[in-house]
Design an enzyme around this catalytic site. Structure first.
Site, PDB file in Angstrom:
ATOM      1  N   LYS A  96      -5.170   1.029   0.702  1.00  0.00           N
ATOM      2  CA  LYS A  96      -5.356  -0.064  -0.258  1.00  0.00           C
ATOM      3  C   LYS A  96      -4.945  -1.410   0.350  1.00  0.00           C
ATOM      4  CE  LYS A  96      -2.878   2.202  -3.362  1.00  0.00           C
ATOM      5  NZ  LYS A  96      -2.818   3.564  -2.765  1.00  0.00           N
ATOM      6  N   THR A  97      -3.796  -1.435   1.009  1.00  0.00           N
ATOM      7  CA  THR A  97      -3.342  -2.684   1.640  1.00  0.00           C
ATOM      8  C   THR A  97      -4.279  -3.095   2.767  1.00  0.00           C
ATOM      9  OG1 THR A  97      -1.040  -2.125   1.115  1.00  0.00           O
ATOM     10  CG2 THR A  97      -1.402  -3.803   2.801  1.00  0.00           C
ATOM     11  N   ASP A 150       1.151  -5.422  -4.452  1.00  0.00           N
ATOM     12  CA  ASP A 150       1.270  -3.971  -4.312  1.00  0.00           C
ATOM     13  C   ASP A 150       2.186  -3.433  -5.418  1.00  0.00           C
ATOM     14  OD1 ASP A 150       0.808  -1.502  -3.236  1.00  0.00           O
ATOM     15  OD2 ASP A 150       2.081  -1.771  -1.471  1.00  0.00           O
ATOM     16  N   THR A 189      -0.509   3.087  -7.411  1.00  0.00           N
ATOM     17  CA  THR A 189      -0.678   4.538  -7.335  1.00  0.00           C
ATOM     18  C   THR A 189      -0.717   5.160  -8.722  1.00  0.00           C
ATOM     19  OG1 THR A 189       1.724   4.807  -7.167  1.00  0.00           O
ATOM     20  CG2 THR A 189       0.483   4.691  -5.096  1.00  0.00           C
ATOM     21  N   ARG A 192      -2.248   7.550   6.505  1.00  0.00           N
ATOM     22  CA  ARG A 192      -0.882   7.132   6.842  1.00  0.00           C
ATOM     23  C   ARG A 192      -0.061   8.312   7.357  1.00  0.00           C
ATOM     24  NH1 ARG A 192       2.260   4.542   2.047  1.00  0.00           N
ATOM     25  NH2 ARG A 192       0.760   2.871   2.425  1.00  0.00           N
TER      26      ARG A 192
END
Length: 338
Positions: free
Chosen positions: A66-67, A111, A160, A219
């Site tokens: 997402k980032t 975020d 999330t 990740r």
């Protein structure tokens, strides 16, 4: 040895390397094809109209990019991006300071948007809709509202837990995208790219093994690759072979499905302490000494993806697949579990 591959606390060198491995363009960003296709059209349309991109909401499990997407969108829009998070914006003044320092066309990325408090959300409503900042000065009968015009900007929020966002806030985003878990082929491609950037010698079978243990999450895949690299440098000659990978993952207590010791402890607790469930989340957190948010955000999404857990109105239930994975016998009364 309990080393959590999903732990958000990174070594300083890992944090620097993560930045180097972060994709910087659409060509480098692997996976999430549907979201990418829609975003490309959205960006091109905004550029043709010489307007900021519409406000975006990105949601999905942690570690799916997402980032990274926010950075790529800013790069494609030739815009500056300002980064913050829900927990970092504690007071109305914090948000006011951020908004008044934006320039025309800037992108504000928030975020963990589900952790914004209600007072902050109410300041965001007019900022997103009318580019106005309403600040209340004073208290009681003498209080007055100060209105400030804001430059055209775009808000990209990531979360999330989209269900924790209020309906008024969700409705003000022009576009919402859900990021899904990756498939194994995409994870393998991500690992190949990362290994190349890190100048690593790797065997194809080793990367396949890391990919299968990655929880379908880029990740985690990159983090495992770095830990296997460390092991290969200390215990071998630096080459990442299938054998070295197996030994490194065993040391990290990560099995072939990517389950860590905490994952196994969660489903073992449901099975042994609560007869397979249903068990409420608070009771499960107390029995395992894990935080509620950690279970919901980090461990539960993958266990649900594997089909090891069911969520019901009465609580969490371990399925027959969880019993089989742990080598436990399914009780007769639970034979109807999927």
């Amino acid at each position: 040895m309990d080393i959590n591959a999903t732990n958000s606390k990174l070594k300083p060198e890992d944090r620097t390397l993560d930045q180097a491995l972060r994709p910087k363009s659409w060509n480098e960003y692997i996976g999430q094809d549907r979201a990418k296709a829609s975003l490309k059209i959205l960006i091109e349309a905004a550029k043709k109209r010489s307007e900021p991109i519409d406000h975006l909401l990105l949601y999905g499990p942690a570690g799916l990019g997402k980032t990274t997407l926010a950075y790529i969108i800013a790069r494609e829009m030739n815009a500056n991006i300002k980064i913050t998070s829900g927990p970092a914006i504690e007071k109305v003044g914090d948000l006011a300071s951020i908004l008044t320092n934006l320039n025309s066309g800037d992108i504000l990325f928030i975020d963990e948007a589900h952790r914004l408090n209600k007072a902050i959300e109410e300041i965001l409503y007019p900022a997103m809709e009318n580019r106005m900042l309403h600040i209340i000065i004073g208290k009681g009968p003498s209080a007055r509202t100060l209105q400030l015009d804001l430059p055209p900007f775009s808000l990209i929020a990531a979360t999330t837990r989209v269900g924790l966002l209020s309906n008024p806030l969700r409705s003000r985003f022009g576009v919402t995208f859900r990021l899904d878990f990756y498939n194994i082929n995409d994870i393998e491609s991500i690992l190949e790219r990362s290994a190349g950037l890190m100048n690593l010698q790797t065997e194809t079978e080793a990367l396949k093994l890391i990919a299968s243990s990655s929880r379908y999450t880029p990740r985690v895949a990159n983090r495992l690759l770095k830990r296997v690299r460390d092991y290969a440098e200390v215990e071998g000659v630096g080459q990442i072979t299938k054998e070295m990978t197996q030994r490194a993952l065993a040391l990290l207590e990560i099995d072939h499905l990517g389950l860590e010791s905490t994952d196994r402890r969660l489903i073992e607790t449901i099975i042994k302490n609560f007869n397979g469930g249903p068990v409420g989340l608070q009771a499960l957190a107390a029995a395992t000494s894990e935080e509620l948010d950690t279970i919901e955000d980090i461990y539960e999404p993958y266990l649900l993806q594997l089909g090891f857990l069911h969520r019901t109105a009465r609580g969490r239930i371990a399925t027959k697949f969880a019993y089989e994975h742990l080598g436990l016998k399914l009780p007769p009364e639970n034979q109807n579990l999927l």
